[in-house]
Structures are given as C-alpha cells and as structure tokens.
Design a protein around this motif. Structure first.
Motif, PDB file in Angstrom:
ATOM      1  N   VAL A 173      11.780   8.819   5.605  1.00  0.00           N
ATOM      2  CA  VAL A 173      10.873   9.699   6.339  1.00  0.00           C
ATOM      3  C   VAL A 173      10.586  10.915   5.458  1.00  0.00           C
ATOM      4  CG1 VAL A 173      10.523  11.055   8.427  1.00  0.00           C
ATOM      5  CG2 VAL A 173      11.845   8.926   8.524  1.00  0.00           C
ATOM      6  N   GLY A 174       9.386  10.994   4.921  1.00  0.00           N
ATOM      7  CA  GLY A 174       9.062  12.095   4.030  1.00  0.00           C
ATOM      8  C   GLY A 174       7.695  11.921   3.399  1.00  0.00           C
ATOM      9  N   VAL A 175       7.476  12.627   2.292  1.00  0.00           N
ATOM     10  CA  VAL A 175       6.186  12.584   1.603  1.00  0.00           C
ATOM     11  C   VAL A 175       6.404  12.459   0.106  1.00  0.00           C
ATOM     12  CG1 VAL A 175       4.982  13.925   3.358  1.00  0.00           C
ATOM     13  CG2 VAL A 175       6.085  15.108   1.445  1.00  0.00           C
ATOM     14  N   SER A 176       5.353  12.052  -0.566  1.00  0.00           N
ATOM     15  CA  SER A 176       5.353  11.938  -2.017  1.00  0.00           C
ATOM     16  C   SER A 176       4.101  12.622  -2.557  1.00  0.00           C
ATOM     17  CB  SER A 176       5.369  10.461  -2.429  1.00  0.00           C
ATOM     18  OG  SER A 176       5.205  10.322  -3.825  1.00  0.00           O
ATOM     19  N   ILE A 177       4.257  13.367  -3.653  1.00  0.00           N
ATOM     20  CA  ILE A 177       3.119  14.040  -4.277  1.00  0.00           C
ATOM     21  C   ILE A 177       2.980  13.572  -5.717  1.00  0.00           C
ATOM     22  CG2 ILE A 177       3.193  16.075  -2.800  1.00  0.00           C
ATOM     23  CD1 ILE A 177       4.725  17.534  -4.972  1.00  0.00           C
ATOM     24  N   THR A 178       1.749  13.559  -6.202  1.00  0.00           N
ATOM     25  CA  THR A 178       1.454  13.099  -7.553  1.00  0.00           C
ATOM     26  C   THR A 178       0.380  13.991  -8.164  1.00  0.00           C
ATOM     27  OG1 THR A 178       0.854  11.161  -8.879  1.00  0.00           O
ATOM     28  CG2 THR A 178      -0.313  11.461  -6.788  1.00  0.00           C
ATOM     29  N   GLY A 179      -0.047  13.654  -9.387  1.00  0.00           N
ATOM     30  CA  GLY A 179      -1.094  14.422 -10.050  1.00  0.00           C
ATOM     31  C   GLY A 179      -0.585  15.585 -10.870  1.00  0.00           C
ATOM     32  N   PHE A 180       0.658  15.542 -11.309  1.00  0.00           N
ATOM     33  CA  PHE A 180       1.214  16.631 -12.111  1.00  0.00           C
ATOM     34  C   PHE A 180       0.460  16.747 -13.439  1.00  0.00           C
ATOM     35  CE2 PHE A 180       4.626  15.155  -9.357  1.00  0.00           C
ATOM     36  CZ  PHE A 180       5.031  16.353  -8.772  1.00  0.00           C
ATOM     37  N   THR A 216       0.818  -1.221   0.000  1.00  0.00           N
ATOM     38  CA  THR A 216       0.000   0.000   0.000  1.00  0.00           C
ATOM     39  C   THR A 216       0.847   1.265   0.000  1.00  0.00           C
ATOM     40  OG1 THR A 216      -0.139  -0.044   2.421  1.00  0.00           O
ATOM     41  CG2 THR A 216      -1.890  -1.157   1.195  1.00  0.00           C
ATOM     42  N   THR A 217       2.163   1.130  -0.091  1.00  0.00           N
ATOM     43  CA  THR A 217       3.046   2.292  -0.094  1.00  0.00           C
ATOM     44  C   THR A 217       3.518   2.601  -1.509  1.00  0.00           C
ATOM     45  OG1 THR A 217       4.940   0.867   0.367  1.00  0.00           O
ATOM     46  CG2 THR A 217       3.842   1.876   2.253  1.00  0.00           C
ATOM     47  N   SER A 218       3.996   3.815  -1.699  1.00  0.00           N
ATOM     48  CA  SER A 218       4.563   4.218  -2.985  1.00  0.00           C
ATOM     49  C   SER A 218       6.079   4.043  -2.956  1.00  0.00           C
ATOM     50  CB  SER A 218       4.208   5.677  -3.279  1.00  0.00           C
ATOM     51  OG  SER A 218       4.714   6.527  -2.263  1.00  0.00           O
ATOM     52  N   PRO A 228       1.587   6.691   1.092  1.00  0.00           N
ATOM     53  CA  PRO A 228       2.727   6.907   1.992  1.00  0.00           C
ATOM     54  C   PRO A 228       3.987   6.211   1.498  1.00  0.00           C
ATOM     55  CG  PRO A 228       1.163   5.359   2.954  1.00  0.00           C
ATOM     56  CD  PRO A 228       0.495   5.962   1.757  1.00  0.00           C
ATOM     57  N   LEU A 229       5.127   6.785   1.843  1.00  0.00           N
ATOM     58  CA  LEU A 229       6.405   6.171   1.512  1.00  0.00           C
ATOM     59  C   LEU A 229       6.641   4.952   2.408  1.00  0.00           C
ATOM     60  CD1 LEU A 229       8.594   9.391   1.166  1.00  0.00           C
ATOM     61  CD2 LEU A 229       7.777   7.934  -0.685  1.00  0.00           C
ATOM     62  N   PRO A 230       7.497   4.029   1.983  1.00  0.00           N
ATOM     63  CA  PRO A 230       7.780   2.838   2.804  1.00  0.00           C
ATOM     64  C   PRO A 230       8.745   3.159   3.945  1.00  0.00           C
ATOM     65  CG  PRO A 230       9.032   2.742   0.779  1.00  0.00           C
ATOM     66  CD  PRO A 230       8.156   3.954   0.666  1.00  0.00           C
TER      67      PRO A 230
END
Length: 437
Positions: free
Chosen positions: A243-250, A50-52, A259-261
């Motif tokens: 430890v961080g974030v990921s954004i999408t939808g560009f 379930t992670t990116s 969420p990141l692994p």
C-alpha cells in the motif's frame, strides 16, 4: 481356443497402449501449454502487467513457493515477512535466512531476512529483510553489436514490527503487525538510436522510488481439539500488501509511476492431524490509483506432510489468471539449519536453461529461553494438581502463583487458583455448619 482369445485381447490392448504412448510422446510441450492456456483463457486479466515493481509479487522462495504461496494464514517461519507482517510475534525462534529464487529466464531474486521476539516482552517482535531482483539488460545496435550491458534491478528494504494482543494459553491472542518498505528500481542507461552513443542519465529518468507498507492481522486457536495445547491447529490471517506510491522521472520531471501491485489477501491453515497441514489463500489485487479497474482475484492452496521431525514434503497449486502453477519441494532440518528446495511448473517454466527453482537456508538461533520457561510453568502446574488432589489447596495456590510469575497469562493456573479458593471456601462453610450443629 480360450488361450488364443486371451492372446488376441492382450495383443489388442498392447497395440492400443503402444499407439497411445506414441501419440503422447509426439505431443510437444508447446501443445500442452496451448491446451492449458486455452482452458484457462477466460481467467486472463487485461490489466495484468500494468503495475510497477513487479518483483514485489515474487515470493522469496523455498517453503512458501512449495506451498503454492498459500501462506497468509500459516506464516510459521521467517517468510511471513513477505505475506503477513502480523506473524512475527508468534514465531517460535529467532531466525536469519537466505533465499534464492531463480524466476523466469535469467531473472533472479535474492533475499536476506531476520526476525526475533524480545526476551522481556515476548509478545513483541521485530524483523526485516533486504531483497534484490535483477536481470541482464543488454542492448544491441542495428548491426548486432552489443553496445550496452548492465542489469535491471529492483531493490527493497523492509522493517517489521508485530505484537500479539491478549495472548494466553486458551486464547492464543490477536496478532497485529506492520512492515514499512522502501524500493528502488534501477534502470541502466541506454543508447541513442541514431548515434549509438550511451545517453548519460537516461536510465535515471526511468528509475523509480517506492514507499509502501504492509498491514496484517492473525488469529490462532484450537478447534475440535478436546485437550489443552500450546500449539493451535487453526490459524486465520488477513493482510494488505504494498500500500503506497511510486515516483519516477528523476533528473527530468518527477511524476507518479504506475501503481504498485497492491493486494488484499485472506488465508487459513488447518492442522487437524499432526503431520499434515493444509493452507488456503484468496488474493484480490487492487489498483489504488483507479478503483474502476477491477482485477481478477486468484487462489492458492498448499499441503505439508511431515514424515519425521527433520523432513517434510510440500506441495502447492496456484490459480492466477491463465497460468496455473504447480509446485513441490522438501524441507530438511539439520543442526538448527532448515533447508528448503522447491521446483515450480507453469507456462513460463523453461527446461533450457532450467529455471523456476528456489532455495532457502534458515539459521534457527533459539527461543531466548521461552521453551525452558514453559517447561518450568508446566512443572509448577503439575505439582499444583498433585496438591489439589491431596486436598492441599493452599499449597496448590502457592505453586500455581509461582507459575503465574513466569507466565501471567497461563490460563490453567488461573483457573486452578479459582477452583482451589472455591474448595477452601466450601470446606470452611461445611466446617462452620458442623460446629453450629
């Protein structure tokens, strides 16, 4: 009669073995996988997948994978960049490395890494790596014709810094480090189901940008070693990764990605017998976007046996979910080039085509004169001991002070100077008391 009875018993055993082997041969790999899967089914994590940026969980390959990825508390080569960012400041040599990991099916991970310790500040290090995970992305229409062919990719660039605090000869210091990482998930454009035409920008809307960091600490010391040594036999490490974030939808509407692994790991390595090293890791996955989703931890263990200065055998076992993993490999060192070859066997391993093989090649570029300096320090120290034994304490102090100019944290010289000054003071007191008498 005895010979006849012996022959009957021998024939019975032989027939039983032939029957058992025939049954064993008839059992397919699929049957074995089913049995193993059922055995560890209770460890299945419902939140798995379930992670990116899943490629962040794939090891570079080579040595670390041979050791079952039990590396958080070992980190004795450039692969520390993947497991514990604190270990850069305890590396013996500057290293450049290439890694290749043939993962599942046609997916692969390629990595280029570099690490070094500074000459004038030997307890400070810097390093980094660039890795690319890729797999074919092929799309077919309803008629079976290929209409799109490209690659799905995950590329990560990282910069690392580490410092070994209060490092000395007796206490090896507490190393702390951080790795800053940026990742890009590249999704190729795909086609419209009705028209079959490629939708421009469709891949960009599902691509993602990730910003994250790894933080780690490492402690190394000697335990049950009753002599002084520069090489510790125990290392303990802890690390928080991704430890961080990921954004999408560009190109559409930017939003948070899955969420990141993120993981928190703790490890220990033991080297009580010189050619044998044992390592153990405990890893706890985390969901930073929803802490209520508990993830099942997993465990790794590794074994290294050094047969000679240029060759070692490595083996590891990893228990992660319902997919236990066994790995083994060899490490060779020839003319400052260290080569690693590894093979991993688990429920995703395929023999056609052959996969789960990883390789690494590390170029060892020297230690910037640190070993020569250590040899000079040892020479000064041995000379000081000779002067001390001959009751030439002033000369011993002078020589040991020269050793401290080269290494101000060389504890034996510090202790020797203190002892020599005490001897001088005691000798003066005795002489003064004799003069009074």
């Amino acid at each position: 009669m005895k010979k006849k009875g012996y022959f009957i018993r021998k024939s019975t055993v032989l027939i039983f073995l032939m029957f058992f082997c025939s049954k064993l041969q008839a059992a397919s790999i699929t049957d074995a996988e089913t049995v193993i899967g059922d055995l560890f089914s209770s460890l299945t994590d419902s939140d798995e997948g379930t992670t990116s940026f899943r490629s962040l969980l794939i090891p570079f390959g080579g040595r670390t994978e041979s050791l079952g990825n039990a590396y958080t508390g070992l980190c004795d080569d450039i692969s520390y960049l993947r497991f514990n960012p604190a270990a850069g400041s305890i590396q013996k040599e500057t290293q450049i490395a290439l890694f290749h990991n043939s993962w599942i099916a046609d997916s692969k991970l390629e990595t280029l890494g570099f690490t070094t310790r500074f000459k004038n500040t030997p307890h400070l290090s810097a390093g980094g790596y660039l890795s690319c995970f890729y797999m074919p992305f092929t799309e077919y229409n309803f008629f079976g014709d290929r209409v799109a062919a490209s690659y799905y990719t995950e590329t990560v660039a990282a910069l690392n810094a580490s410092y070994n605090l209060l490092a000395g000869y007796d206490f090896k210091g507490l190393a702390a480090g951080i790795t800053l990482k940026a990742g890009w998930r590249g999704m190729p454009d795909y086609t419209d189901n009705d028209s079959g035409a490629i939708i421009a920008g469709s891949g960009l809307s599902q691509s993602a940008l990730a910003v994250m960091a790894d933080i780690g600490f490492m402690l190394q010391f000697n335990f049950l070693k009753y002599y002084s040594s520069r090489d510790p036999n125990v290392r303990i490490g802890i690390s928080a990764q991704n430890v961080g974030v990921s954004i999408t939808g560009f190109g559409d509407s930017i939003k948070l990605d899955d969420p990141l692994p993120t993981t928190v790991s703790a490890g220990i390595s033991l080297k009580f017998i010189k050619p044998i090293t044992l390592s153990f890791d405990f890893v706890q996955p985390l969901n930073l976007m929803d802490f209520s989703h508990y993830r099942i931890p997993y465990f790794n263990t590794g074994l290294s046996i050094q047969f000679a200065s240029f060759i070692s055998f490595l083996a590891g076992f990893s228990l992660k979910g319902a997919n236990p993993r066994i790995s083994s490999g060899f490490e060779f060192e020839v003319a400052k080039i260290r080569l690693n070859m590894n093979y991993t066997l688990d429920l995703t391993t395929s023999l056609a085509p052959l996969n789960r093989i990883s390789l690494s090649a590390k170029l060892l570029l020297g230690d910037k004169g640190r070993s020569i300096t250590d040899a000079q320090v040892d020479e000064y120290y041995q000379l000081g001991l000779k002067y001390y034994a001959d009751a030439k304490w002033e000369d011993a102090i002078i020589v040991w002070q020269e050793a401290l100019k080269l290494n101000k944290r060389f504890d034996p010289a510090i202790q020797g100077i203190q002892s020599a000054r005490y001897q001088i003071e005691m000798f003066q007191q005795i002489r003064e008391s004799l003069m009074l008498d």
